[in-house]
Every structure is written in C-alpha cells, then in structure tokens.
Design a protein around this motif. Structure first.
Motif, PDB file in Angstrom:
ATOM      1  N   PHE A   1      28.008   8.573  28.056  1.00  0.00           N
ATOM      2  CA  PHE A   1      26.935   9.562  27.968  1.00  0.00           C
ATOM      3  C   PHE A   1      27.367  10.899  28.551  1.00  0.00           C
ATOM      4  N   THR A   2      28.208  10.878  29.562  1.00  0.00           N
ATOM      5  CA  THR A   2      28.730  12.123  30.126  1.00  0.00           C
ATOM      6  C   THR A   2      29.614  12.840  29.116  1.00  0.00           C
ATOM      7  N   ILE A   3      30.444  12.081  28.404  1.00  0.00           N
ATOM      8  CA  ILE A   3      31.292  12.684  27.364  1.00  0.00           C
ATOM      9  C   ILE A   3      30.425  13.313  26.275  1.00  0.00           C
ATOM     10  N   ILE A   4      29.344  12.636  25.902  1.00  0.00           N
ATOM     11  CA  ILE A   4      28.435  13.201  24.902  1.00  0.00           C
ATOM     12  C   ILE A   4      27.853  14.519  25.420  1.00  0.00           C
ATOM     13  N   GLY A   5      27.476  14.562  26.677  1.00  0.00           N
ATOM     14  CA  GLY A   5      26.887  15.769  27.250  1.00  0.00           C
ATOM     15  C   GLY A   5      27.877  16.904  27.432  1.00  0.00           C
ATOM     16  N   LEU A   6      29.162  16.604  27.486  1.00  0.00           N
ATOM     17  CA  LEU A   6      30.173  17.642  27.678  1.00  0.00           C
ATOM     18  C   LEU A   6      30.550  18.375  26.391  1.00  0.00           C
ATOM     19  N   ASP A   7      30.027  17.939  25.274  1.00  0.00           N
ATOM     20  CA  ASP A   7      30.376  18.567  24.006  1.00  0.00           C
ATOM     21  C   ASP A   7      29.915  20.019  23.995  1.00  0.00           C
ATOM     22  N   SER A   8      30.817  20.934  23.639  1.00  0.00           N
ATOM     23  CA  SER A   8      30.496  22.360  23.676  1.00  0.00           C
ATOM     24  C   SER A   8      29.837  22.852  22.388  1.00  0.00           C
ATOM     25  N   GLU A   9      29.855  22.040  21.354  1.00  0.00           N
ATOM     26  CA  GLU A   9      29.211  22.437  20.094  1.00  0.00           C
ATOM     27  C   GLU A   9      27.690  22.410  20.265  1.00  0.00           C
ATOM     28  N   PRO A  10      26.979  23.221  19.475  1.00  0.00           N
ATOM     29  CA  PRO A  10      25.514  23.209  19.581  1.00  0.00           C
ATOM     30  C   PRO A  10      24.939  21.849  19.181  1.00  0.00           C
TER      31      PRO A  10
ATOM     32  N   THR B   1      31.639  11.396  17.999  1.00  0.00           N
ATOM     33  CA  THR B   1      32.647  10.361  17.793  1.00  0.00           C
ATOM     34  C   THR B   1      33.063   9.697  19.093  1.00  0.00           C
ATOM     35  N   LEU B   2      33.682  10.447  19.973  1.00  0.00           N
ATOM     36  CA  LEU B   2      34.265   9.845  21.170  1.00  0.00           C
ATOM     37  C   LEU B   2      33.207   9.286  22.120  1.00  0.00           C
ATOM     38  N   GLY B   3      32.179  10.056  22.412  1.00  0.00           N
ATOM     39  CA  GLY B   3      31.140   9.604  23.339  1.00  0.00           C
ATOM     40  C   GLY B   3      30.439   8.327  22.891  1.00  0.00           C
ATOM     41  N   PRO B   4      29.972   8.266  21.634  1.00  0.00           N
ATOM     42  CA  PRO B   4      29.334   7.028  21.174  1.00  0.00           C
ATOM     43  C   PRO B   4      30.271   5.818  21.153  1.00  0.00           C
TER      44      PRO B   4
END
Length: 69
Positions: free
Chosen positions: A27-36, A45-48
C-alpha cells in the motif's frame, strides 16, 4: 487437560507479522506513485502485486504447521 493446545505457534504469529508488513509495503508503494490518481507503474502494477503477495503470504502463515509434535 493441563496442556492447552493453541491453534497457532509463535512461528505462525511471526509469519503473520511479516505478511502484514508486506501488505503495508504494497500500500505504501501504491501511495508513492507520482502519477495523478495513482495511474503509473507503481500504483497499477507493482503495488498491487506486492499487496497480493502479502495476502498470499498471510494464507501461508495461517496454514503453516510445524512438524514438531
């Protein structure tokens, strides 16, 4: 009756904590995504995949049985 039998051992609880850590990492990786709205590689992809791996690891931790009896 003096020897209570618990469903989980200490190793099960340690494995469950590791699984929770993997889920939180996903979930942290999902939150770190810089795209809108999280529509980049990390959010879609990576976070899920990491989060799903954490949940699968939780199933392993729950069903783990030590060979010692």
């Amino acid at each position: 009756m003096n020897n209570p039998h618990f469903a989980f051992t200490k190793k099960n609880y340690i494995l469950m904590l590791i699984g929770i850590g993997i889920i939180i990492l996903g979930f942290t990786i999902i939150g770190l995504d810089s795209e809108p709205h999280g529509f980049g590689f990390l959010g879609l992809t990576l976070g899920p995949i990491v989060t799903l791996a954490g949940f699968l690891f939780q199933f392993y931790a729950i069903f783990y049985r030590s060979e010692k009896k």
